[in-house]
Design a protein around this motif. Structure first.
Motif, PDB file in Angstrom:
ATOM      1  N   ALA A  25      48.816  49.494  52.603  1.00 22.54           N
ATOM      2  CA  ALA A  25      47.551  49.034  51.994  1.00 22.54           C
ATOM      3  C   ALA A  25      46.690  50.148  52.070  1.00 22.54           C
ATOM      4  O   ALA A  25      45.654  50.163  50.954  1.00 22.54           O
ATOM      5  N   GLY A  26      46.793  51.108  53.122  1.00 23.63           N
ATOM      6  CA  GLY A  26      45.731  52.191  53.226  1.00 23.63           C
ATOM      7  C   GLY A  26      45.859  52.939  51.781  1.00 23.63           C
ATOM      8  O   GLY A  26      44.831  53.637  51.281  1.00 23.63           O
ATOM      9  N   VAL A  27      47.138  53.554  51.559  1.00 19.91           N
ATOM     10  CA  VAL A  27      47.439  54.267  50.322  1.00 19.91           C
ATOM     11  C   VAL A  27      46.875  53.684  49.176  1.00 19.91           C
ATOM     12  O   VAL A  27      46.058  54.212  48.425  1.00 19.91           O
ATOM     13  N   PHE A  28      47.214  52.289  48.826  1.00 18.69           N
ATOM     14  CA  PHE A  28      46.984  51.861  47.738  1.00 18.69           C
ATOM     15  C   PHE A  28      45.379  51.562  47.567  1.00 18.69           C
ATOM     16  O   PHE A  28      44.687  51.877  46.406  1.00 18.69           O
ATOM     17  N   GLY A  29      44.862  51.106  48.768  1.00 22.27           N
ATOM     18  CA  GLY A  29      43.294  51.109  48.650  1.00 22.27           C
ATOM     19  C   GLY A  29      42.750  52.281  48.554  1.00 22.27           C
ATOM     20  O   GLY A  29      41.495  52.461  47.845  1.00 22.27           O
ATOM     21  N   GLY A  30      42.979  53.326  49.223  1.00 17.44           N
ATOM     22  CA  GLY A  30      42.371  54.656  49.178  1.00 17.44           C
ATOM     23  C   GLY A  30      42.686  55.310  47.736  1.00 17.44           C
ATOM     24  O   GLY A  30      41.572  55.914  47.438  1.00 17.44           O
ATOM     25  N   PHE A  31      43.420  55.146  46.986  1.00 21.76           N
ATOM     26  CA  PHE A  31      43.837  55.767  45.743  1.00 21.76           C
ATOM     27  C   PHE A  31      42.807  54.936  44.748  1.00 21.76           C
ATOM     28  O   PHE A  31      42.215  55.563  43.984  1.00 21.76           O
ATOM     29  N   VAL A  32      42.824  53.703  44.744  1.00 23.91           N
ATOM     30  CA  VAL A  32      42.165  53.002  43.886  1.00 23.91           C
ATOM     31  C   VAL A  32      40.391  53.233  44.172  1.00 23.91           C
ATOM     32  O   VAL A  32      40.017  53.458  43.180  1.00 23.91           O
ATOM     33  N   ARG A  33      40.186  53.371  45.512  1.00 25.41           N
ATOM     34  CA  ARG A  33      38.820  53.633  45.716  1.00 25.41           C
ATOM     35  C   ARG A  33      38.310  54.902  45.242  1.00 25.41           C
ATOM     36  O   ARG A  33      37.305  55.228  44.810  1.00 25.41           O
ATOM     37  N   SER A  34      39.009  55.899  45.631  1.00 32.09           N
ATOM     38  CA  SER A  34      38.810  57.379  45.281  1.00 32.09           C
ATOM     39  C   SER A  34      38.705  57.807  43.719  1.00 32.09           C
ATOM     40  O   SER A  34      38.093  58.491  43.293  1.00 32.09           O
ATOM     41  N   TYR A  35      39.559  57.096  43.110  1.00 29.34           N
ATOM     42  CA  TYR A  35      39.816  57.231  41.672  1.00 29.34           C
ATOM     43  C   TYR A  35      38.669  56.584  40.906  1.00 29.34           C
ATOM     44  O   TYR A  35      37.780  57.188  40.042  1.00 29.34           O
ATOM     45  N   SER A  36      38.568  55.111  41.044  1.00 22.56           N
ATOM     46  CA  SER A  36      37.465  54.393  40.311  1.00 22.56           C
ATOM     47  C   SER A  36      36.030  54.525  40.949  1.00 22.56           C
ATOM     48  O   SER A  36      35.136  54.030  40.261  1.00 22.56           O
ATOM     49  N   GLY A  37      35.850  54.722  42.355  1.00 23.40           N
ATOM     50  CA  GLY A  37      34.768  54.472  42.994  1.00 23.40           C
ATOM     51  C   GLY A  37      34.535  53.192  43.486  1.00 23.40           C
ATOM     52  O   GLY A  37      33.294  52.800  44.199  1.00 23.40           O
ATOM     53  N   PHE A  38      35.651  52.346  43.262  1.00 27.40           N
ATOM     54  CA  PHE A  38      35.369  50.859  44.070  1.00 27.40           C
ATOM     55  C   PHE A  38      36.924  50.611  44.243  1.00 27.40           C
ATOM     56  O   PHE A  38      37.438  51.239  43.981  1.00 27.40           O
ATOM     57  N   GLY A  39      36.777  49.434  45.027  1.00 31.54           N
ATOM     58  CA  GLY A  39      38.157  48.678  45.346  1.00 31.54           C
ATOM     59  C   GLY A  39      39.026  48.843  46.426  1.00 31.54           C
ATOM     60  O   GLY A  39      39.932  48.331  46.322  1.00 31.54           O
ATOM     61  N   PHE A  40      38.473  49.341  47.475  1.00 31.34           N
ATOM     62  CA  PHE A  40      39.473  49.748  48.480  1.00 31.34           C
ATOM     63  C   PHE A  40      39.803  48.257  49.141  1.00 31.34           C
ATOM     64  O   PHE A  40      40.829  48.015  49.382  1.00 31.34           O
ATOM     65  N   ALA A  41      38.590  47.405  49.405  1.00 31.62           N
ATOM     66  CA  ALA A  41      38.974  46.140  50.014  1.00 31.62           C
ATOM     67  C   ALA A  41      39.723  45.259  49.055  1.00 31.62           C
ATOM     68  O   ALA A  41      40.836  44.570  49.263  1.00 31.62           O
ATOM     69  N   LEU A  42      39.389  45.338  47.806  1.00 25.80           N
ATOM     70  CA  LEU A  42      40.191  44.650  46.777  1.00 25.80           C
ATOM     71  C   LEU A  42      41.698  44.720  46.439  1.00 25.80           C
ATOM     72  O   LEU A  42      42.215  44.109  46.477  1.00 25.80           O
TER      73      LEU A  42
END
Length: 265
Positions: A25-42
């Motif tokens: 969950a952390g890897v998926f959230g961290g990647f989404v957040r750092s690439y897009s600027g949003f979405g760790f929780a999503l």
């Protein structure tokens, strides 16, 4: 750590298996957040909800979201569209208390399914690049997006999509759009963390899950930043809409799984 996450897993997973899921969950959230600027929780909450109830998963992601925001915002500050951010924040400040009062009375999983379906529809519309009837950077549109984000924020961990859709549907430069989303999500995470502490939801158990996610979030964040640096600016909007679509489908699927599971446990 064992005592911190004990009792949150209704499926009886071993401690090792729980840590694996939390790390993913952390890897998926961290990647989404750092690439897009949003979405760790999503991105992270649907994965966590496969092995723990939302009441444990939602507060656990907020400190990680906030930490990522505090680490990345200084480098993005010069590109933030501050006027747009101000109206988003004002709307969120009004909507969040109302959302906490209203949405806490509605099953979180049902709300996440409904919100996910609305977001999926909005993504499909934005992908077609229509001529929107509203100026997405106008004060009314931004205030409504912020207000709606606040309403969704209480109890669902899906507060950001209205603001994301407003910014991605605007004519902002891709780097400015990403920076503005970084700042808005950091603010939302700070507000959510404060509410979690005030309500007692952010406790020892949820912090144990936060710590379990942290190494994976750092790895995913590193990968997301590296890939974003190599991505052409004109590709950002399309990639971010794709990410929003994927995490929305993931969220609705996870919520449906939890609802189905509740019929048998």
């Amino acid at each position: 750590m064992a005592s911190a996450v004990a009792g949150l897993d209704p499926l009886g997973l071993s401690q090792g298996n729980f840590l694996v899921i939390a790390s993913l969950a952390g890897v998926f959230g961290g990647f989404v957040r750092s690439y897009s600027g949003f979405g760790f929780a999503l991105a992270a909450v649907p994965v966590l909800c496969l092995v723990m109830p939302p009441v444990g998963a939602i507060p656990a992601v907020l400190p990680v979201e906030l930490a990522i925001g505090l680490l990345t915002l200084p480098g993005e500050r010069s590109r933030v569209a501050w006027t747009a951010l101000t109206w988003l924040v004002l709307g969120t400040l009004v909507g969040t208390p109302i959302g906490v009062a209203l949405l806490s009375r509605i099953p979180a999983e049902q709300m996440r399914i409904a919100i996910s379906l609305v977001v999926i529809l909005a993504v499909v519309i934005l992908w077609r690049r229509p001529r929107l009837p509203l100026d997405m950077l106008g004060r009314p549109a931004l205030a409504v997006a912020g207000l709606t984000s606040g309403l969704f924020n209480g109890g669902t961990a899906m507060g950001a999509p209205p603001a994301i859709i407003a910014i991605l549907g605007s004519p902002l430069d891709p780097r400015d759009a990403r920076a503005t989303l970084v700042a808005f999500v950091a603010f939302s995470a700070a507000l959510g963390t404060a509410l979690g502490i005030a309500t007692g939801l952010l406790n020892e158990a949820s912090l144990g899950t936060t710590l379990a996610m942290a190494p994976g979030a750092a790895l995913g964040g590193f990968l997301g930043i590296r890939i974003f640096a190599r991505t052409a600016p004109e590709s950002y909007r399309g990639h971010s809409l794709a990410i929003l679509l994927i995490v929305s489908i993931s969220a609705s699927g996870s919520a449906a799984f939890v609802l189905m599971r509740s019929l048998y446990y």
